[in-house]
Design a protein around this motif. Structure first.
Motif, PDB file in Angstrom:
ATOM      1  N   PRO A  32      52.448  37.377  37.628  1.00 41.65           N
ATOM      2  CA  PRO A  32      51.682  37.944  39.024  1.00 41.65           C
ATOM      3  C   PRO A  32      50.566  39.111  39.069  1.00 41.65           C
ATOM      4  CG  PRO A  32      53.568  38.445  38.121  1.00 41.65           C
ATOM      5  CD  PRO A  32      54.223  37.611  37.212  1.00 41.65           C
ATOM      6  N   GLU A  33      51.237  40.554  37.903  1.00 43.16           N
ATOM      7  CA  GLU A  33      49.745  41.030  37.739  1.00 43.16           C
ATOM      8  C   GLU A  33      48.275  40.517  38.145  1.00 43.16           C
ATOM      9  OE1 GLU A  33      50.312  44.359  36.141  1.00 43.16           O
ATOM     10  OE2 GLU A  33      52.549  44.460  36.520  1.00 43.16           O
ATOM     11  N   MET A  36      47.535  38.789  41.123  1.00 39.32           N
ATOM     12  CA  MET A  36      47.486  39.497  41.831  1.00 39.32           C
ATOM     13  C   MET A  36      45.594  40.130  42.132  1.00 39.32           C
ATOM     14  SD  MET A  36      48.761  43.156  42.483  1.00 39.32           S
ATOM     15  CE  MET A  36      48.516  44.241  41.859  1.00 39.32           C
ATOM     16  N   GLU A  37      45.179  40.547  40.519  1.00 32.29           N
ATOM     17  CA  GLU A  37      44.126  40.836  40.480  1.00 32.29           C
ATOM     18  C   GLU A  37      43.043  39.537  40.227  1.00 32.29           C
ATOM     19  OE1 GLU A  37      42.033  43.479  39.098  1.00 32.29           O
ATOM     20  OE2 GLU A  37      45.167  44.261  39.153  1.00 32.29           O
ATOM     21  N   GLY A  39      43.725  36.927  42.911  1.00 26.55           N
ATOM     22  CA  GLY A  39      43.084  37.661  44.167  1.00 26.55           C
ATOM     23  C   GLY A  39      42.325  37.814  45.095  1.00 26.55           C
ATOM     24  N   LYS A  40      42.669  39.398  44.483  1.00 24.78           N
ATOM     25  CA  LYS A  40      41.890  40.190  45.181  1.00 24.78           C
ATOM     26  C   LYS A  40      40.214  40.261  44.362  1.00 24.78           C
ATOM     27  CE  LYS A  40      43.888  44.557  43.018  1.00 24.78           C
ATOM     28  NZ  LYS A  40      44.031  45.487  42.902  1.00 24.78           N
ATOM     29  N   MET A  67      47.560  34.843  46.644  1.00 29.60           N
ATOM     30  CA  MET A  67      47.391  36.137  46.052  1.00 29.60           C
ATOM     31  C   MET A  67      46.137  36.342  46.838  1.00 29.60           C
ATOM     32  SD  MET A  67      49.421  37.978  44.875  1.00 29.60           S
ATOM     33  CE  MET A  67      51.153  37.701  44.323  1.00 29.60           C
ATOM     34  N   TYR A  71      44.548  39.739  50.202  1.00 32.98           N
ATOM     35  CA  TYR A  71      44.068  40.241  50.000  1.00 32.98           C
ATOM     36  C   TYR A  71      42.607  39.567  51.423  1.00 32.98           C
ATOM     37  CZ  TYR A  71      46.067  42.582  46.329  1.00 32.98           C
ATOM     38  OH  TYR A  71      46.990  43.487  45.461  1.00 32.98           O
TER      39      TYR A  71
END
Ligand code: 5GP
Length: 194
Positions: A32-33, A36-37, A39-40, A67, A71
């Motif tokens: 998930p982390e 997240m990156e 998606g960002k 993600m 964002y």
């Protein structure tokens, strides 16, 4: 995107000269982390494009897609590969041939969720021969919406999808570009230039 390339180097398994397995963080288990990156990064690259929807294909496009949607503050729609009992009316469909799996899927979305004039960012996990991306483009066109760009997590540059899809004129952004999977090793595009 270095964090992604490092993950591919550490955990990617080269199955053959054309297929990379990334089940530990993208295609089966999901990190998930890292998502997240990812998606960002997609949100950053496409922030000027006026995106109103993200469209991907189940199942592996959903994690990076959602993600990016978070964002960009827009909804995510995923095209279904299997016929849905509840998806009955106003359905748009397109045929996608997978060279990797050697099978044809009919992908579908409800008209309700991609509206005329929506500006749609397409997201997928891999770009290989480009058929999945072309299928998504076709769905957006049928909905009379606009393809505002294509975001790919891993592009295999030695296959012809990148050229096919870029030749359609759409902006394609890939977060990791793989030049070769020869000798059981992942060679990224940038590494060759340096
Ligand atoms: P394309 O339509 O561009 O040929 O292939 C895209 C789809 O095939 C991706 O959505 C992905 O599911 C699958 N795919 C293609 N190549 C690979 C690969 O090397 N590894 C994995 N895990 N999936 C791939």
């Amino acid at each position: 995107m270095n964090v992604l390339k490092n993950k591919i180097k550490a955990e990617g398994v080269v199955l053959s000269e054309t297929v990379l397995k990334v089940d530990s963080f993208l295609n089966h288990q999901v990190d998930p982390e890292l998502m997240m990156e990812i998606g960002k990064e997609f949100a950053h690259r496409f922030k000027e494009e006026g995106i109103t929807k993200i469209l991907t294909i189940e199942s592996s496009g959903i994690a990076p897609g959602v993600m990016a949607a978070l964002y960009l503050n827009v909804p995510l729609v995923f095209a279904r590969k299997k016929k849905s009992l509840t998806l009955t009316e106003g359905v748009l469909t397109s045929k996608v041939y997978s060279f990797t799996k050697q099978e044809e899927n009919t992908i579908s979305i409800s008209r309700e969720y991609i509206q005329k004039n929506d500006r749609v960012l397409l997201i997928d996990d891999f770009l290989a021969n480009g058929q999945a991306a072309l299928g998504l483009i076709d769905l957006v066109k049928q909905a009379e919406a606009v393809v505002a760009g294509i975001g790919i997590v891993i592009e295999k540059s030695f296959q012809n999808g990148g050229k096919i899809v870029r030749d359609t004129g759409y902006r394609v952004e890939s977060l990791a570009e793989i030049e070769s999977l020869e000798n059981g090793e992942v060679q990224f595009k940038e590494e060759e230039a340096t």
